[in-house]
Design an enzyme around this catalytic site. Sequence first.
Site, short mmCIF file in Angstrom:
data_model
loop_
_atom_site.label_atom_id
_atom_site.label_comp_id
_atom_site.label_asym_id
_atom_site.label_seq_id
_atom_site.Cartn_x
_atom_site.Cartn_y
_atom_site.Cartn_z
N THR A 47 0.85 -1.28 0.00
CA THR A 47 -0.07 -0.18 -0.16
C THR A 47 0.84 1.10 -0.13
OG1 THR A 47 -0.22 -0.29 2.46
CG2 THR A 47 -2.17 -1.12 0.99
N CYS A 90 6.71 0.92 5.63
CA CYS A 90 5.66 1.52 6.62
C CYS A 90 5.81 2.84 7.37
CB CYS A 90 6.03 0.36 7.55
SG CYS A 90 5.25 -1.36 6.93
#
Length: 421
Positions: free
Chosen positions: A85, A260
């Site tokens: 993502t 992240c």
Amino acid sequence: MNKTKICVIGLGYVGLPLARLFSTKFKTVGFDMNPKRIEALMAGHDATLEVSDELLQSAIKNGFKCTTNLDEIRDCNFYIVAVPTPVDADNNPDLTPLVGASTTVGKVISKGDVVVYESTVYPGVTEDECIPIVEKVSSMKMNVDFYGGYSPERINPGDKQHTVEHIKKVTSGSTPEIGKYINEVYASVITAGTHLAPTIKVAEAAKVIENSQRDINIAFVNELSRIFTRMGIDTEDVLAAAGTKWNFLPFKPGLVGGHCIGVDPYYLAQCAERHGYHPEIILAGRRMNDGMGDYVANQTIKLMLKKRIQVIDSKILILGFTFKENCPDVRNTKVIDIYKALKEYDLNITVFDPWANPAIVEREYGIKVINELPSEKFDAAIAAVAHKKFDGLDIPSLLKDNHVIFDVKATLDRNIIDGRL
């Protein structure tokens, strides 16, 4: 639970270790759209090095299979989505991989099946963005025909101690009963235990704030480093002294990249803005950390000028390119920011990293990385990544007599360096 057959969609740093682990207890199939990746895995090698050849080959021998063929995952009943993502060029969340994976699930999911998302998202993405795609493609309804869940990944690339089974797992489900079932499935392989969150949104929020909190703390010490450098105080000495207090948090300055920490705060920020709140601390932390590459480059140039080293056409060696030490992961590496900032001074830059794949770096960033030390002498060196393979490297021997060494990670002998964060 005995009839559970798992399919993990997305076999990268997160999906493959998880699929391999599940294969020790359940019939498990790994699915990925990249045929070269599947070919390499079925030959028994993981290019990310997260799963050893020995473990992977053992899993395959015991029935674990990786495929690109949808027909080979139709008989699964527990789908796990573990795709990246990222953010786009404007730092907006890019849900394209999730859309694709949800479409794939919609094509194969059957009545009574479960789909669990592991990809890092902001609260609401699973139920408001992903599940509707599964519903549309499958012509079924969640909590009527199939069920959903969210269990955020906590993989730490390159960390051979905190592997997937040794990190406590947060789980959640679209109904209380399904939440318990999902939790039981994960608990059967996660030796560190699980935590069942009351809702999917709570689990999503927990994941996104984990890394946002770390990002803000690193931004704080990065700002301290800038302040103390101006004052002529060594930041490491200050942190060592402050760290003697029992509740002082041991964060250190540095580059903040990866898939992240350098990304998740933007997901949380966009979510907040959608709800009419402009986050200040979160984005301030991001601005600080996103600017550290420029800062390192500029500090190096200043040190060169102080030593009367000709900057234009000088030769600079950057040691390390991956986003963190001891792994080949170059996703969202902030070393590229150092490189780009230095390029503005018309320098000749050599990037040496024994872990990075030169083909991947050139494809993703358009620059060359070498895996072997060059024989030429350099005017300056920037130790950007603290690979163990760099331990014992005689950096001054790679440089001209009059040189500069900048230590980003503060791991080098302070007697040989000219500056550090």
